[in-house]
Write an enzyme that holds these catalytic residues in place. Structure first.
Site, PDB file in Angstrom:
ATOM      1  N   HIS A 103       5.891 -12.694   7.331  1.00  6.31           N
ATOM      2  CA  HIS A 103       6.113 -11.293   6.941  1.00  6.31           C
ATOM      3  C   HIS A 103       7.263 -11.203   5.948  1.00  6.31           C
ATOM      4  O   HIS A 103       8.193 -12.005   5.983  1.00  6.31           O
ATOM      5  CB  HIS A 103       6.419 -10.411   8.150  1.00  6.31           C
ATOM      6  N   SER A 146       0.831  -1.222   0.000  1.00 10.00           N
ATOM      7  CA  SER A 146       0.000   0.000   0.000  1.00 10.00           C
ATOM      8  C   SER A 146       0.860   1.264   0.000  1.00 10.00           C
ATOM      9  O   SER A 146       0.543   2.237  -0.703  1.00 10.00           O
ATOM     10  CB  SER A 146      -0.966   0.004   1.184  1.00 10.00           C
ATOM     11  N   ARG A 189       3.120  -4.842  16.707  1.00 11.20           N
ATOM     12  CA  ARG A 189       1.717  -4.418  16.596  1.00 11.20           C
ATOM     13  C   ARG A 189       0.794  -5.528  17.088  1.00 11.20           C
ATOM     14  O   ARG A 189      -0.285  -5.281  17.613  1.00 11.20           O
ATOM     15  CB  ARG A 189       1.396  -4.048  15.136  1.00 11.20           C
ATOM     16  N   ASP A 198      -2.187  -8.545  11.618  1.00 12.09           N
ATOM     17  CA  ASP A 198      -3.535  -8.995  11.259  1.00 12.09           C
ATOM     18  C   ASP A 198      -4.008 -10.208  12.044  1.00 12.09           C
ATOM     19  O   ASP A 198      -5.200 -10.510  12.053  1.00 12.09           O
ATOM     20  CB  ASP A 198      -3.579  -9.304   9.754  1.00 12.09           C
ATOM     21  N   HIS A 229      -1.852  -8.902   1.819  1.00 10.73           N
ATOM     22  CA  HIS A 229      -1.542  -7.627   2.495  1.00 10.73           C
ATOM     23  C   HIS A 229      -2.686  -7.322   3.476  1.00 10.73           C
ATOM     24  O   HIS A 229      -2.996  -8.132   4.339  1.00 10.73           O
ATOM     25  CB  HIS A 229      -1.320  -6.554   1.426  1.00 10.73           C
TER      26      HIS A 229
HETATM   27  N1  NMX Z   1       1.198 -19.743   5.678  1.00  9.93           N
HETATM   28  C1  NMX Z   1       1.653 -20.646   4.786  1.00  9.93           C
HETATM   29  N2  NMX Z   1       2.721 -20.478   4.009  1.00  9.93           N
HETATM   30  C2  NMX Z   1       3.397 -19.336   4.169  1.00  9.93           C
HETATM   31  C3  NMX Z   1       3.017 -18.362   5.082  1.00  9.93           C
HETATM   32  C4  NMX Z   1       1.863 -18.595   5.856  1.00  9.93           C
HETATM   33  N3  NMX Z   1       1.411 -17.702   6.729  1.00  9.93           N
HETATM   34  N4  NMX Z   1       3.880 -17.330   5.013  1.00  9.93           N
HETATM   35  C5  NMX Z   1       4.788 -17.658   4.056  1.00  9.93           C
HETATM   36  N5  NMX Z   1       4.487 -18.860   3.553  1.00  9.93           N
HETATM   37  C6  NMX Z   1       5.154 -19.541   2.452  1.00  9.93           C
HETATM   38  C7  NMX Z   1       5.118 -18.638   1.236  1.00  9.93           C
HETATM   39  O1  NMX Z   1       3.862 -18.732   0.592  1.00  9.93           O
HETATM   40  C8  NMX Z   1       6.283 -19.174   0.443  1.00  9.93           C
HETATM   41  O2  NMX Z   1       5.872 -20.353  -0.173  1.00  9.93           O
HETATM   42  P1  NMX Z   1       6.280 -20.678  -1.724  1.00  9.93           P
HETATM   43  O3  NMX Z   1       7.788 -20.657  -1.746  1.00  9.93           O
HETATM   44  O4  NMX Z   1       5.686 -22.015  -1.971  1.00  9.93           O
HETATM   45  O5  NMX Z   1       5.690 -19.590  -2.537  1.00  9.93           O
HETATM   46  C9  NMX Z   1       7.287 -19.521   1.529  1.00  9.93           C
HETATM   47  O6  NMX Z   1       6.525 -19.710   2.737  1.00  9.93           O
HETATM   48  C10 NMX Z   1       8.343 -18.464   1.768  1.00  9.93           C
HETATM   49  O7  NMX Z   1       7.684 -17.236   2.014  1.00  9.93           O
HETATM   50  P2  NMX Z   1       8.410 -16.091   2.856  1.00  9.93           P
HETATM   51  O8  NMX Z   1       9.623 -15.685   2.106  1.00  9.93           O
HETATM   52  O9  NMX Z   1       8.575 -16.521   4.263  1.00  9.93           O
HETATM   53  O10 NMX Z   1       7.313 -14.937   2.864  1.00  9.93           O
HETATM   54  P3  NMX Z   1       7.071 -13.788   1.777  1.00  9.93           P
HETATM   55  O11 NMX Z   1       7.962 -12.638   2.112  1.00  9.93           O
HETATM   56  O12 NMX Z   1       7.137 -14.310   0.393  1.00  9.93           O
HETATM   57  O13 NMX Z   1       5.554 -13.412   2.063  1.00  9.93           O
HETATM   58  C11 NMX Z   1       3.659 -12.875   3.388  1.00  9.93           C
HETATM   59  C12 NMX Z   1       5.162 -12.663   3.196  1.00  9.93           C
HETATM   60  C13 NMX Z   1       3.182 -11.944   4.492  1.00  9.93           C
HETATM   61  C14 NMX Z   1       2.925 -12.506   2.105  1.00  9.93           C
HETATM   62  C15 NMX Z   1       3.419 -14.352   3.772  1.00  9.93           C
HETATM   63  O14 NMX Z   1       4.046 -14.633   4.998  1.00  9.93           O
HETATM   64  C16 NMX Z   1       1.946 -14.709   3.851  1.00  9.93           C
HETATM   65  O15 NMX Z   1       1.350 -15.039   2.825  1.00  9.93           O
HETATM   66  N6  NMX Z   1       1.307 -14.647   5.076  1.00  9.93           N
HETATM   67  C17 NMX Z   1      -0.086 -14.895   5.209  1.00  9.93           C
HETATM   68  C18 NMX Z   1      -0.903 -13.683   4.768  1.00  9.93           C
HETATM   69  C19 NMX Z   1      -0.747 -12.545   5.735  1.00  9.93           C
HETATM   70  O16 NMX Z   1      -0.874 -12.685   6.945  1.00  9.93           O
HETATM   71  N7  NMX Z   1      -0.514 -11.337   5.198  1.00  9.93           N
HETATM   72  C20 NMX Z   1      -0.468 -10.126   6.023  1.00  9.93           C
HETATM   73  C21 NMX Z   1       0.900  -9.456   6.079  1.00  9.93           C
HETATM   74  C22 NMX Z   1       0.849  -8.228   6.946  1.00  9.93           C
HETATM   75  N8  NMX Z   1       0.019  -7.164   6.366  1.00  9.93           N
HETATM   76  O17 NMX Z   1      -0.790  -6.593   7.017  1.00  9.93           O
HETATM   77  O18 NMX Z   1       0.162  -6.818   5.187  1.00  9.93           O
HETATM   78  C1  MLT Z   2       2.151  -3.539   6.528  1.00  6.30           C
HETATM   79  O1  MLT Z   2       1.778  -3.039   7.585  1.00  6.30           O
HETATM   80  O2  MLT Z   2       2.218  -2.884   5.482  1.00  6.30           O
HETATM   81  C2  MLT Z   2       2.423  -5.011   6.488  1.00  6.30           C
HETATM   82  O3  MLT Z   2       2.965  -5.473   7.688  1.00  6.30           O
HETATM   83  C3  MLT Z   2       3.155  -5.480   5.270  1.00  6.30           C
HETATM   84  C4  MLT Z   2       4.581  -5.082   5.121  1.00  6.30           C
HETATM   85  O4  MLT Z   2       5.148  -4.318   5.882  1.00  6.30           O
HETATM   86  O5  MLT Z   2       5.188  -5.611   4.157  1.00  6.30           O
END
Ligand code: NMX
Ligand code: MLT
Length: 494
Positions: free
Chosen positions: A375, A298, A384, A430, A328
């Site tokens: 994350h 964002s 948070r 979240d 996100h």
């Molecule tokens: N559940 C299952 N698998 C996960 C999760 C999770 N919570 N988090 C990461 N992974 C997987 C990810 O999909 C990836 O798999 P692949 O190689 O098969 O694509 C692998 O673990 C490595 O990912 P990371 O490098 O640890 O994480 P990345 O930086 O790519 O992604 C998020 C970060 C936040 C997108 C990821 O942790 C996620 O999808 N979390 C769940 C959704 C979430 O809670 N998002 C909110 C973030 C905060 N916000 O407010 O924005």
């Molecule tokens: C945010 O607050 O924007 C989320 O934690 C995602 C991020 O920092 O990448």
């Protein structure tokens, strides 16, 4: 009548203004004392420029901001001249293919994220903000208006300065009548984030920045109309959000603003929640979601679109469309859906840890993510999350959903860790926010990301006015094709 609700009850009290002027020297001394105590206990000194640390006694946010601009412009110019050729890191193919993870490529002064410690807003952690920002109630949560002063000026506000922001936002809060027409023209079932983003775009016709640009103003003054738009937008967002809420879930029975309330409490009020605890939760919620440095979707989107000199309405709406993604900001909606399904599937609000573990494993087995965990930058529990947990421990320790969230904290990281590929198995912001909202009656999880979005405006728009003041250029990173990679590094057999 211009606007949806009459705002004739609101008037700035001139008597208050003159009282504030009289109090200013004393308030300044107190503030200076606070600031000097603080700079020895945190790494504030290294994160704030000497210019931003200079005490402002201004009783006007725009003036306080404008005072800082020349020195910050000079500082950036000097940094470029002295260090422009220094390297910030080595770029690998993995980084280019991996969502630009680890590439430092943005200037973002309002906050900085440390992988272990979490976020600092202009050098201050969340517990420091809870201690030092002005509050509506003694010992309560910070007023987001104080955070706006901090983000925009780089300085902690006095009580009086936070109050000035409250007054400024009130004076800009009237929403034009056509917004309601636009809202009600959207088909039933339109997602609250789509409604929210549409209303922000609808307001774009009010943009003073767009008009100033069209009239050919000098680029050295872009910050001025950008400030005007940003504050107008921040002021109106609570009402836009509340209208989306009441349009979607309460038969269009809108609630008029209470112009005696502060910015966040008024949001709770217009949604229909009028308890002291709901106000406090909203103040905390709106403070902690505001900024998370520049690279999140964002913030980066708002920044990118703004770099084309698209006005704050256009750029913030774009940022909101990014926030609406499930990886996100929409994750707060997804967490609550996931928790509700869990309770339904296990058939109890007091599931055992074994049942929780099985549910998490089943989620992963379906090829889905566990929402609220992981994350892109953080490598520890999100502070948070921690401060929301502390709020829950104080106000809702016996809530069954809070107990489930607490137990998941003990189960999920271990299960995720076992996958072997996740870089951070700990909870993010979240994982907790929905549980607090549902406790106070806000059970409509489809709306949760809108609340996140209102808060995010504080960070990204504060940075936006600085970006214009500093004359940051249009963003244009280089992309690459698979062919180029293979030509450069060699073809690989598949
Ligand atoms: N559940 C299952 N698998 C996960 C999760 C999770 N919570 N988090 C990461 N992974 C997987 C990810 O999909 C990836 O798999 P692949 O190689 O098969 O694509 C692998 O673990 C490595 O990912 P990371 O490098 O640890 O994480 P990345 O930086 O790519 O992604 C998020 C970060 C936040 C997108 C990821 O942790 C996620 O999808 N979390 C769940 C959704 C979430 O809670 N998002 C909110 C973030 C905060 N916000 O407010 O924005
Ligand atoms: C945010 O607050 O924007 C989320 O934690 C995602 C991020 O920092 O990448």
């Amino acid at each position: 009548m211009y606007g949806i609700f009459s705002t004739s009850t609101f008037r700035t009290n001139p008597a208050d203004d003159s009282k504030l002027k009289d109090m200013m020297p004393l308030l300044s001394q107190t503030f200076f004392h606070r600031l000097s105590t603080l700079s020895s206990t945190s790494h504030l000194a290294s994160t704030l420029s000497s210019n931003l640390k200079q005490l402002s006694t201004s009783s006007d946010l725009k003036k306080a901001f404008a005072e800082k601009i020349p020195a910050e412009q000079a500082r950036l110019k000097a940094i470029k001249k002295a260090h422009g050729a220094q390297k910030l890191g080595d770029l690998t193919v993995d980084m280019a293919l991996g969502g630009m993870r680890g590439i430092t490529g943005l200037l973002w002064d309002t906050s900085l994220l440390d992988a272990e410690e979490g976020i600092r807003f202009r050098g201050y952690t969340i517990p420091e903000l809870q201690e030092k920002l002005p509050k509506a109630r003694a010992g309560g949560q910070p007023l987001p208006e104080g955070l706006v002063w901090l983000l925009v000026t780089g300085q902690l506000p006095t009580e009086a300065q936070a109050k000035i922001v409250t007054e400024e936002l009130r004076s800009r809060s009237e929403v034009p009548a056509y917004v309601k027409t636009v809202l009600e023209a959207l088909p039933a079932g339109t997602h609250p984030m789509t409604q929210f983003s549409t209303l922000i775009l609808a307001l774009q016709k009010e943009s003073k920045f767009a008009k100033a640009y069209e009239s050919g103003v000098h680029k050295s003054t872009y910050w001025d109309s950008n400030y005007e738009d940003s504050m107008d937008l921040i002021a109106k967002l609570p009402q836009l959000a509340a209208m989306v809420y009441r349009n979607t879930y309460y038969n269009r029975k809108y609630i008029s603003p209470d112009l005696n309330l502060d910015w966040a409490a008024n949001l709770a009020h217009m949604m229909g929640y009028d308890t002291m605890e709901a106000y406090e939760l909203m103040r905390l919620y709106q403070t902690i979601h505001s900024d998370h440095e520049g690279g999140n979707v964002s913030a980066h989107t708002t920044h990118l679109v703004g770099s084309a000199l698209s006005d704050p309405y256009l750029s913030f709406a774009a940022g909101m469309n990014g926030l609406a993604g499930p990886l996100h900001g929409l994750a707060n909606q997804e967490v609550m859906r996931w928790l509700n399904t869990l309770v339904k599937e296990v058939g109890t609000t007091t599931p055992t840890k074994e049942a929780l573990r099985a549910y998490v494993e089943a989620t992963l087995a379906k090829g889905q993510v566990v929402p609220g965990y992981g994350h892109g930058v953080l490598r520890k529990t999100d502070p948070r999350y921690t401060c929301q947990r502390e709020f829950a421990q104080k106000f809702l320790p016996e809530d069954p959903m809070f107990k489930i969230v607490s137990n998941l904290y003990e189960v999920v990281p271990e299960v995720l860790g076992k996958m072997g590929k996740i870089k951070n198995p700990w909870p993010n912001v979240d994982a907790h926010s929905g549980v607090l909202l549902q406790y106070y009656g806000i059970k409509e999880e489809g709306f949760y990301t809108v609340l996140f979005g209102v808060s995010r405006a504080l960070g990204v728009l504060s940075q936006g006015i600085w970006s214009r003041a500093l004359g940051l250029p249009i963003e244009r990173p280089k992309s690459i094709t698979c062919d180029v990679l293979e030509t450069k590094f060699g073809k690989v057999g598949v």
